[in-house]
Scaffold this motif. Structure first.
Motif, mmCIF file in Angstrom:
data_model
loop_
_atom_site.group_PDB
_atom_site.id
_atom_site.type_symbol
_atom_site.label_atom_id
_atom_site.label_comp_id
_atom_site.label_asym_id
_atom_site.label_seq_id
_atom_site.Cartn_x
_atom_site.Cartn_y
_atom_site.Cartn_z
ATOM 1 N N UNK A 287 1.001 -1.103 -0.062
ATOM 2 C CA UNK A 287 -0.068 0.206 0.029
ATOM 3 C C UNK A 287 0.831 1.133 -0.134
ATOM 4 N N UNK A 288 1.988 1.276 0.393
ATOM 5 C CA UNK A 288 2.792 2.260 0.496
ATOM 6 C C UNK A 288 3.365 2.884 -0.998
ATOM 7 N N UNK A 289 3.600 1.566 -1.724
ATOM 8 C CA UNK A 289 3.963 1.725 -3.092
ATOM 9 C C UNK A 289 3.062 2.035 -3.862
ATOM 10 N N UNK A 290 1.719 1.313 -3.899
ATOM 11 C CA UNK A 290 0.222 1.574 -4.607
ATOM 12 C C UNK A 290 -0.215 2.955 -4.419
ATOM 13 N N UNK A 291 -0.132 3.470 -3.332
ATOM 14 C CA UNK A 291 -0.822 5.019 -2.935
ATOM 15 C C UNK A 291 0.419 6.162 -3.131
ATOM 16 N N UNK A 292 1.433 5.938 -3.527
ATOM 17 C CA UNK A 292 2.169 7.222 -3.928
ATOM 18 C C UNK A 292 1.830 7.833 -4.939
ATOM 19 N N UNK A 293 2.507 9.125 -4.929
ATOM 20 C CA UNK A 293 2.050 10.090 -6.056
ATOM 21 C C UNK A 293 2.027 9.854 -7.486
ATOM 22 N N UNK A 294 3.066 9.145 -7.938
ATOM 23 C CA UNK A 294 3.048 8.801 -9.239
ATOM 24 C C UNK A 294 1.988 7.483 -9.540
ATOM 25 N N UNK A 295 2.004 6.636 -8.601
ATOM 26 C CA UNK A 295 1.147 5.382 -8.702
ATOM 27 C C UNK A 295 -0.319 5.877 -9.141
ATOM 28 N N UNK A 296 -0.935 6.873 -8.156
ATOM 29 C CA UNK A 296 -2.310 7.302 -8.265
ATOM 30 C C UNK A 296 -2.297 8.045 -9.544
ATOM 31 N N UNK A 297 -1.447 8.798 -9.904
ATOM 32 C CA UNK A 297 -1.723 9.550 -11.272
ATOM 33 C C UNK A 297 -1.586 8.371 -12.398
ATOM 34 N N UNK A 298 -0.845 7.223 -12.268
ATOM 35 C CA UNK A 298 -0.914 6.439 -13.347
ATOM 36 C C UNK A 298 -2.071 5.747 -13.552
ATOM 37 N N UNK A 299 -2.754 5.478 -12.360
ATOM 38 C CA UNK A 299 -4.057 4.848 -12.358
ATOM 39 C C UNK A 299 -5.127 5.704 -13.465
ATOM 40 N N UNK A 300 -4.918 7.121 -13.166
ATOM 41 C CA UNK A 300 -6.022 7.899 -13.830
ATOM 42 C C UNK A 300 -5.525 7.659 -15.333
ATOM 43 N N UNK A 301 -4.346 7.134 -15.844
ATOM 44 C CA UNK A 301 -4.048 6.887 -17.174
ATOM 45 C C UNK A 301 -4.922 5.944 -17.924
ATOM 46 N N UNK A 302 -5.790 5.000 -16.872
ATOM 47 C CA UNK A 302 -6.315 3.843 -17.579
ATOM 48 C C UNK A 302 -7.886 3.887 -17.403
ATOM 49 N N UNK A 303 -8.350 4.979 -16.338
ATOM 50 C CA UNK A 303 -9.703 4.944 -16.158
ATOM 51 C C UNK A 303 -10.052 6.523 -15.379
ATOM 52 N N UNK A 304 -11.275 6.856 -15.708
ATOM 53 C CA UNK A 304 -11.517 8.267 -15.462
ATOM 54 C C UNK A 304 -12.199 8.514 -14.027
ATOM 55 N N UNK A 305 -11.053 8.157 -13.019
ATOM 56 C CA UNK A 305 -11.105 8.228 -11.527
ATOM 57 C C UNK A 305 -10.251 9.302 -11.171
ATOM 58 N N UNK A 306 -10.413 10.492 -10.447
ATOM 59 C CA UNK A 306 -9.586 11.341 -10.044
ATOM 60 C C UNK A 306 -8.657 10.878 -9.052
ATOM 61 N N UNK A 307 -7.359 11.055 -8.818
ATOM 62 C CA UNK A 307 -6.540 10.353 -7.663
ATOM 63 C C UNK A 307 -6.866 11.394 -6.501
ATOM 64 N N UNK A 308 -6.612 10.559 -5.430
ATOM 65 C CA UNK A 308 -7.040 11.168 -4.022
ATOM 66 C C UNK A 308 -6.024 12.124 -3.525
ATOM 67 N N UNK A 309 -4.662 12.102 -3.920
ATOM 68 C CA UNK A 309 -3.567 12.971 -3.487
ATOM 69 C C UNK A 309 -3.637 14.341 -4.284
ATOM 70 N N UNK A 310 -3.256 15.230 -3.658
ATOM 71 C CA UNK A 310 -3.234 16.383 -4.252
ATOM 72 C C UNK A 310 -2.119 16.404 -5.206
ATOM 73 N N UNK A 311 -1.152 16.092 -4.810
ATOM 74 C CA UNK A 311 0.238 16.118 -5.695
ATOM 75 C C UNK A 311 0.120 15.038 -7.111
ATOM 76 N N UNK A 312 -0.760 14.277 -6.883
ATOM 77 C CA UNK A 312 -1.017 13.542 -8.345
ATOM 78 C C UNK A 312 -1.912 14.219 -9.301
ATOM 79 N N UNK A 313 -2.674 15.130 -9.026
ATOM 80 C CA UNK A 313 -3.453 15.950 -9.968
ATOM 81 C C UNK A 313 -2.728 16.321 -11.072
ATOM 82 N N UNK A 314 -1.581 16.959 -10.782
ATOM 83 C CA UNK A 314 -0.970 17.710 -12.209
ATOM 84 C C UNK A 314 -0.295 16.625 -13.005
ATOM 85 N N UNK A 315 -0.210 15.593 -12.494
ATOM 86 C CA UNK A 315 0.569 14.464 -13.139
ATOM 87 C C UNK A 315 -0.287 13.740 -14.265
#
Length: 365
Positions: A287-315
């Motif tokens: 969960x440390x790996x899968x909830x980091x900034x880059x991973x949450x931004x990466x998920x949004x590349x595959x599905x139209x759900x917004x990442x929960x981290x503020x730092x992920x949104x610009x990515x």
């Protein structure tokens, strides 16, 4: 017995430091396009990095009930489970999942901002690792809109059988349905939950749903309304916005989105209580790996759900395969979020069991 932070730190963190982590995990989620996005953004990179085998289970719709059963049997077979926010609060209150210290167990933002600040208000439970903001909204068949009639725009159109004839599909549970029923029966947005706390309010919501009950197919698995729409068996149905995105953009189905009064919610990770130190350590590492900034931004590349981290949104940029800009497809995009209904997670954690019983009794009538 509830697992405390000190107990967790003494066992799991020590196990990580000593290198004692399980080499296989069962991760529970919702299936479909959502699980595929997790596979691409989280599971495959984690397996490549660690060699860990990840087994997928699509039992999240029954997450709390199954966690209760495993806990009572003393046989916990899940390592990480994806839960909606209200279900997480319930499971946390019952001691079914462990508490997480975000600034100990989760990665900081790239600029060093602690995870607790980066997630902010999305940390609705001490046992929760939110990953995405999604919505439950409505899809409709564009080729079944009556001639000369404007397409539906939102939740209240599901109750208009005269303007939009045909079968509907709704989730076989009270969440969202009860709120929409009251809202579309004239209850002000800010009064919906106060109204639902009364027996009269529950009866009013069910009476509104009675008006479309015999034209409604009730679904329990998220794949069902998508298939019903694809087959043209319904005119309109509620489902998760990411599923509709997949139908419309990836599969080019004749389906439109009706965003008005979409129901905002959170999904995220929880770790069951009762794991061995080795399995708990592996779950925490995952969960440390899968909830980091880059991973949450990466998920949004595959599905139209917004990442929960503020730092992920610009990515968040373009779809990984289609190359289209993902921002206009997010539930949080201003063009889609003119009228949104924010799920009251704590309210549902308190009232869910009672309303589940009343709703199921009403369905059986």
């Amino acid at each position: 017995m509830k697992v405390t932070k000190s107990t967790l730190l003494a066992s799991a963190v020590a196990a990580i430091a000593g290198g004692a982590m399980a080499e296989e995990m069962t991760i529970v989620s919702w299936g479909g396009a959502y699980s595929k996005s997790q596979l691409k953004a989280y599971h495959e990179p984690y397996t490549e990095m660690t060699g860990v085998t990840i087994l997928n289970d699509d039992s999240s719709p029954e997450g709390v009930a199954k966690l209760r059963a495993m806990n009572e049997a003393g046989n916990v077979t899940w390592d990480v489970v994806d839960l909606e926010a209200a279900d997480n609060i319930r499971a946390c209150d019952e001691g079914l999942i462990i508490e997480i210290d975000p600034d100990v167990h989760l990665a900081p933002a790239p600029d060093g901002t602690p995870a607790s600040e980066d997630f902010g208000d999305q940390l609705v439970s001490p046992c929760y690792i939110p990953t995405i903001v999604y919505s439950t909204t409505f899809g409709y068949r564009t080729d079944m809109v009556p001639e000369g009639v404007e397409p539906p725009t939102g939740a209240c159109d599901v109750f208009d059988l005269e303007k939009y004839p045909g079968k509907r599909a709704l989730n076989k549970r009270p969440i969202a349905n009860m709120e929409w029923a009251l809202l579309c029966d004239g209850v002000a947005y800010e009064d919906v939950y106060d109204t639902l706390e009364t027996e009269e309010g529950v009866e009013r919501a069910l009476a509104k749903l009675d008006t479309i009950k015999d034209q409604t197919i009730w679904w329990s698995a998220a794949a069902e309304p998508v298939q019903l729409l694809a087959d043209g068996e319904i005119f309109m149905g509620s489902t998760y916005n990411g599923r509709l995105f997949s139908m419309i953009v990836e599969q080019n189905q004749p389906v439109g989105m009706a965003w008005d009064w979409q129901m905002f919610d959170l999904d995220g990770w929880a770790i069951p209580a009762g794991l061995s130190p080795e399995r708990e350590a592996r779950a925490l590492d995952y969960i440390r790996f899968s909830s980091d900034t880059q991973r949450l931004a990466d998920q949004a590349k595959y599905i139209s759900y917004g990442p929960a981290r503020k730092s992920s949104a610009p990515l968040v940029d373009k779809h990984a395969d289609l190359g289209i800009d993902m921002a206009p497809h997010m539930p949080t995009d201003p063009r889609n979020a003119k009228n949104t209904f924010v799920n009251n997670y704590e309210w549902w954690a308190d009232y869910r069991d009672d309303l589940d019983a009343q709703f199921q009794a009403w369905l059986s009538q």
